[in-house]
Design an enzyme around this catalytic site. Structure first.
Site, short mmCIF file in Angstrom:
data_model
loop_
_atom_site.label_atom_id
_atom_site.label_comp_id
_atom_site.label_asym_id
_atom_site.label_seq_id
_atom_site.Cartn_x
_atom_site.Cartn_y
_atom_site.Cartn_z
N ARG A 168 44.39 90.61 71.73
CA ARG A 168 45.50 89.65 71.86
C ARG A 168 46.64 89.98 70.90
NH1 ARG A 168 42.60 88.58 75.68
NH2 ARG A 168 42.18 86.51 76.50
N SER A 241 43.63 79.94 77.45
CA SER A 241 43.01 79.72 76.14
C SER A 241 44.10 79.34 75.14
CB SER A 241 42.36 81.01 75.64
OG SER A 241 41.36 81.44 76.51
N GLU A 338 46.90 80.88 70.44
CA GLU A 338 47.30 82.10 71.15
C GLU A 338 48.74 81.99 71.66
OE1 GLU A 338 44.61 84.59 73.95
OE2 GLU A 338 45.76 83.23 75.19
N1 EPU Z 1 31.73 78.31 75.93
C1 EPU Z 1 31.39 77.08 75.43
N2 EPU Z 1 32.07 75.98 75.86
C2 EPU Z 1 33.06 76.07 76.79
C3 EPU Z 1 33.40 77.32 77.30
C4 EPU Z 1 32.73 78.45 76.86
O1 EPU Z 1 30.50 76.95 74.61
O2 EPU Z 1 33.62 75.02 77.11
C5 EPU Z 1 31.00 79.49 75.46
C6 EPU Z 1 30.24 80.11 76.61
O3 EPU Z 1 28.89 79.74 76.51
C7 EPU Z 1 30.39 81.59 76.43
C8 EPU Z 1 31.50 81.76 75.44
O4 EPU Z 1 31.92 80.46 75.03
O5 EPU Z 1 29.24 82.15 75.88
C9 EPU Z 1 32.64 82.54 76.00
O6 EPU Z 1 33.22 81.84 77.11
P1 EPU Z 1 34.14 82.58 78.19
O7 EPU Z 1 33.39 83.67 78.85
O8 EPU Z 1 34.76 81.55 79.04
O9 EPU Z 1 35.23 83.33 77.32
P2 EPU Z 1 36.16 82.88 76.11
O10 EPU Z 1 35.81 83.75 74.96
O11 EPU Z 1 36.12 81.43 75.88
C10 EPU Z 1 37.96 84.66 76.70
C11 EPU Z 1 39.44 84.74 76.88
C12 EPU Z 1 39.86 84.20 78.24
C13 EPU Z 1 39.16 85.02 79.30
C14 EPU Z 1 37.65 84.90 79.08
C15 EPU Z 1 36.85 85.74 80.04
C16 EPU Z 1 40.31 84.53 74.63
C17 EPU Z 1 41.07 83.66 73.67
N3 EPU Z 1 40.09 83.98 75.81
O12 EPU Z 1 37.60 83.29 76.68
O13 EPU Z 1 41.25 84.40 78.36
O14 EPU Z 1 39.49 84.60 80.60
O15 EPU Z 1 37.33 85.36 77.75
O16 EPU Z 1 36.97 87.07 79.68
O17 EPU Z 1 39.99 85.66 74.30
C18 EPU Z 1 43.34 83.36 78.02
O18 EPU Z 1 43.53 84.18 77.13
O19 EPU Z 1 44.21 82.50 78.33
C19 EPU Z 1 42.07 83.36 78.72
C20 EPU Z 1 41.76 82.44 79.63
#
Ligand code: EPU
Length: 346
Positions: A168, A241, A338
């Protein structure tokens, strides 16, 4: 001869930010022709104010009005520059919408961007925060970013190394007012190197009945996961995010795992670093689905702040600060927004 840009006074910005918050700009300049940019930058309305460049407005929070002119790139050229049968070089003008660009490359038989399907925003914005999802970051496929260097007053072409891509992050964030991106050139292979191991993609393909997927099918799986997990900005205002996943030392991650064994920990940007799930920590602090009037946290994904209708940017920012404070108090970890925040400091 058209001037290559359109100038509007007192422009409303509600439809130009995916949070859908009210804000306005003293001037809006929509640029249809990148060669008019030098002239645009010299306009008194632009030169004499703190101008802001926007793409799809999907990574912005207006906590107040824009202080000066808002420049929106409305250039839409998209073409294959060269193709040797193994890989092709694709050039997209800054104003090309991101998701249609991904689908267009896949239709040309070009691979690489499939995990980045359905991300809102524009091609020109994609290198700024090095958009990423499901184990892919756009910087891996960018060959050149073309930009107006406002310090030098000249167009420049930055290669991938000069862009300094990281999680990012990029040179465009570090030197925030210096570059105005006009076009991005991607190098995309024809042979797919699919990444299926992240965040449920393989499971989604399984549910679709697909065991040997094409790149287009991976994009379809990503679209299905995103539609389920992330609120659609066309329905409820949000900027994806709101927080970055924090990067901490391996020692700190290990210490946290002793107290919180189910905290998701990912590889960081160096061998001794780890990336923690901000969503998990926010949910653990009880914020998921929380609502203060129209400012809230998505019930589908704890990392996404939402505007249920009439929330102000200031209210969303206030909520974000309280979330960050509670995560810090409980886990000792700072989380950073972000989106770019206009009209306030984090
Ligand atoms: N999780 C929770 N609670 C929630 C959602 C997720 O505990 O409400 C846990 C899940 O169990 C999972 C972990 O968090 O193990 C990761 O969740 P997720 O796969 O949704 O990914 P993220 O790390 O929360 C990142 C990016 C997203 C991208 C997803 C998928 C960042 C800041 N965000 O989210 O990007 O779509 O991975 O690759 O790195 C964005 O930047 O706007 C965005 C949506």
């Amino acid at each position: 001869m058209t001037p290559g840009y359109r100038l509007t006074a007192n422009a409303p910005l509600r439809d130009r930010n995916t949070f859908g918050v009210q804000a306005s700009a003293p001037w809006l300049v929509e640029v249809d022709d990148a060669s008019a940019l030098a002239e645009v930058m010299a306009l008194p309305q632009v030169a004499e104010s703190e101008s802001l460049v926007i793409g799809g407005g999907s990574n912005l929070l207006f906590a107040g009005d824009a202080p000066g002119a808002v420049i929106a790139m409305a250039t839409h050229g998209l073409r294959v520059l060269s193709d040797d049968g193994e890989q092709a070089r694709v050039r997209a003008d800054a104003g090309v919408a991101w998701h249609p660009l991904v689908m267009w490359t896949l239709e040309q038989g070009l691979c690489g961007l499939e995990n980045l399907a359905l991300i809102p925003g524009t091609a020109g914005a994609s290198p700024i925060q090095n958009i990423g999802a499901y184990g892919t970051e756009v910087g891996e496929f960018i060959a050149v970013v073309e930009a107006l260097d406002r310090h030098a007053g000249a167009m420049v072409r930055l290669d991938r190394d000069a862009c300094a891509f990281a999680y990012r992050d990029s040179v465009f964030k570090h030197q925030a007012d210096r570059y105005l991106v006009t076009a991005v050139e991607f190098v995309l292979p024809r042979t797919p190197h699919l990444r299926l191991d992240y965040a449920g993609i393989r499971e989604e393909l399984g549910a679709m009945g697909i065991s040997a997927p094409t790149a287009r099918e991976v994009a379809e799986a990503v679209i299905r996961i995103r539609r389920r997990k992330l609120p659609d900005p066309a329905v409820v205002g949000n900027a994806g995010s709101f927080f970055k996943n924090p990067i901490v030392s391996q020692a700190q991650a290990d210490a946290l795992l002793v107290d919180y064994p189910t905290l998701p920990v990912f590889r960081g940007d160096a061998p001794h670093n780890r990336k923690l799930s901000a969503a998990w920590m926010i949910e653990a602090c009880g914020w998921k689905g929380h609502r203060d009037g129209d400012a809230g946290v998505s019930a589908a994904h704890a990392l996404v702040l939402v505007n249920h209708g009439q929330a102000t940017g200031a209210a969303l920012l206030g909520l974000a600060r309280r979330i960050a404070e509670s995560v810090h108090a409980r886990f000792g970890v700072g989380i950073e927004p972000e989106p770019k925040i206009i009209g306030a400091r984090w």
